[in-house]
Design an enzyme around this catalytic site. Structure first.
Site, PDB file in Angstrom:
ATOM      1  N   TYR A 114       8.125   2.673   5.459  1.00  0.00           N
ATOM      2  CA  TYR A 114       7.318   1.876   6.155  1.00  0.00           C
ATOM      3  C   TYR A 114       7.758   2.768   7.335  1.00  0.00           C
ATOM      4  O   TYR A 114       8.076   2.902   8.330  1.00  0.00           O
ATOM      5  CB  TYR A 114       6.647   0.880   5.897  1.00  0.00           C
ATOM      6  CG  TYR A 114       6.293   0.909   7.490  1.00  0.00           C
ATOM      7  CD1 TYR A 114       4.082   1.796   7.732  1.00  0.00           C
ATOM      8  CD2 TYR A 114       5.753   0.113   8.221  1.00  0.00           C
ATOM      9  CE1 TYR A 114       3.086   1.724   8.615  1.00  0.00           C
ATOM     10  CE2 TYR A 114       5.071  -0.275   9.132  1.00  0.00           C
ATOM     11  CZ  TYR A 114       3.791   0.963   9.429  1.00  0.00           C
ATOM     12  OH  TYR A 114       2.684   0.346   9.741  1.00  0.00           O
ATOM     13  N   LYS A 140       7.666   5.430  10.579  1.00  0.00           N
ATOM     14  CA  LYS A 140       7.248   5.321  12.008  1.00  0.00           C
ATOM     15  C   LYS A 140       8.275   5.816  12.303  1.00  0.00           C
ATOM     16  O   LYS A 140       7.973   6.637  13.770  1.00  0.00           O
ATOM     17  CB  LYS A 140       6.419   4.553  11.648  1.00  0.00           C
ATOM     18  CG  LYS A 140       5.591   3.298  11.164  1.00  0.00           C
ATOM     19  CD  LYS A 140       4.335   4.719  11.706  1.00  0.00           C
ATOM     20  CE  LYS A 140       3.067   4.336  11.012  1.00  0.00           C
ATOM     21  NZ  LYS A 140       1.820   4.485  11.316  1.00  0.00           N
TER      22      LYS A 140
END
Length: 346
Positions: free
Chosen positions: A219, A223
């Protein structure tokens, strides 16, 4: 001999004095910069009025498209942009949820809506074909890239399942890129058609992309990718009349974060979106980053402090993140075990 020694001493004094003066000048400059940057956060967070969305075509029949629009932050973007005078295209997976949001917008804000049931986990070509047909002929000037996925709980990278790894990258990166590539040309075209109107593309980032985050490695990486991609296309699209920004957030109460209660550092979606739309075009806490905004006041102060005093890639920040998410994982596993035991007993 004594004359030569005196010359050397005088020379040493001159060098020492020059060094001290330079160090003081650098120190004072740094302190002034820190004070000014802190003052900018306070000014933008609490004092300056909100940005006027007429620059993006508010109340002129224009449309905003929001992904992940059926819940949380995405739904709040839809409500607050409708309130500012935009018709809304709602994109998310569940048709029934989209219909409820659309009904509320049409009733409360008297704006038009379109809904597109789009299951981003499949990344199927028919999704994009459906979306393309839905926006055909609409005067789109705003795109909010809000769809995304995190890990179910913090997890070491080597224990991350292949499905979870693939879905995170697919939703956060592949689908976001494809939707933007489909919608951005329409925004460019519509901005050119309307005098004094610019387009706007906002993409949701995260503190996990700002700082490397152990136990959320996939994750975090996804990002961080959005940071560079968003800043890159910001440079490309600005001359074409479109503003592009990455929106960095810390925790917000939502289904993804699994946090129910607000605090000084954890706003609800309404509070977070209000701060974001108030400060579009201002960096607030992301002062060192082009085309990036950390809009919520406490998040802005956290970003500023990390960047100013520690550095986002510092060992200290990495270790703090490691310890925090290891603790969250431990509690999550303990809770899962307890629920499993209760289920067996029942």
């Amino acid at each position: 001999m004594s004359g030569l020694l005196q010359q050397l001493l005088n020379c040493d004094c001159t060098i020492t004095n020059a060094f001290i003066f330079t160090a003081l000048a650098v120190g004072v400059t740094k302190l002034v910069f820190v004070a000014l940057s802190f003052g900018t956060i306070i000014l933008e967070s609490y004092i300056l009025p909100g940005v006027n969305f007429s620059k993006y075509g508010a109340k002129k029949g224009n449309w905003a498209l929001i992904t992940g629009a059926s819940d949380g932050i995405g739904k709040e973007y839809a409500f607050q942009l409708a309130q500012r005078g935009f018709n809304i295209v709602l994109v998310s997976r569940t048709q029934s949820k989209l219909e409820l949001v659309a009904s509320e917008i049409e009733t409360k804000y008297k704006k038009e809506t379109k809904i597109v049931a789009f299951d981003a986990t499949t990344d199927a070509p028919e999704n994009y074909e459906k979306l393309s047909k839905a926006v055909e002929g609409l005067s789109l000037t705003i795109l909010i890239n809000n769809v995304g996925q995190s890990h179910s709980i913090p997890v070491p990278f080597l224990e991350t399942s292949e499905d979870e790894l693939t879905n995170i990258v697919k939703l956060n990166n592949i689908v976001t890129l494809k939707i933007t590539k489909l919608i951005a040309p329409l925004i460019v075209e519509n901005a050119k058609k309307q005098k004094g109107v610019r387009g706007l593309i906002l993409t949701m980032g995260s503190f996990s992309g700002l700082v490397p985050t152990p136990y959320l490695a996939v994750y975090s990486g996804s990002k961080a990718f959005l940071q560079n991609w968003s800043s890159a296309i910001a440079g490309e699209l600005k001359p074409q009349g479109v503003d592009v920004e990455l929106v960095i957030s810390y925790l917000v109460t939502s289904a993804m974060s699994k946090i129910k209660y607000t605090s000084f550092t954890i706003p609800n979606p309404k509070q977070f979106v209000k701060a974001t739309l108030k400060n579009v075009g201002r960096r607030v806490g992301a002062q060192e980053r082009f085309a990036t905004i950390t809009p919520y006041p406490s998040h802005a102060l956290m970003h500023w402090a990390i960047e100013t005093f520690l550095g986002v890639y510092s060992k200290t920040v990495n270790q703090v993140n490691l310890n925090m998410h290891a603790s969250i994982r431990k509690r999550a596993l303990k809770k899962a075990a307890r629920l499993a035991d209760e289920k067996k007993k029942s």
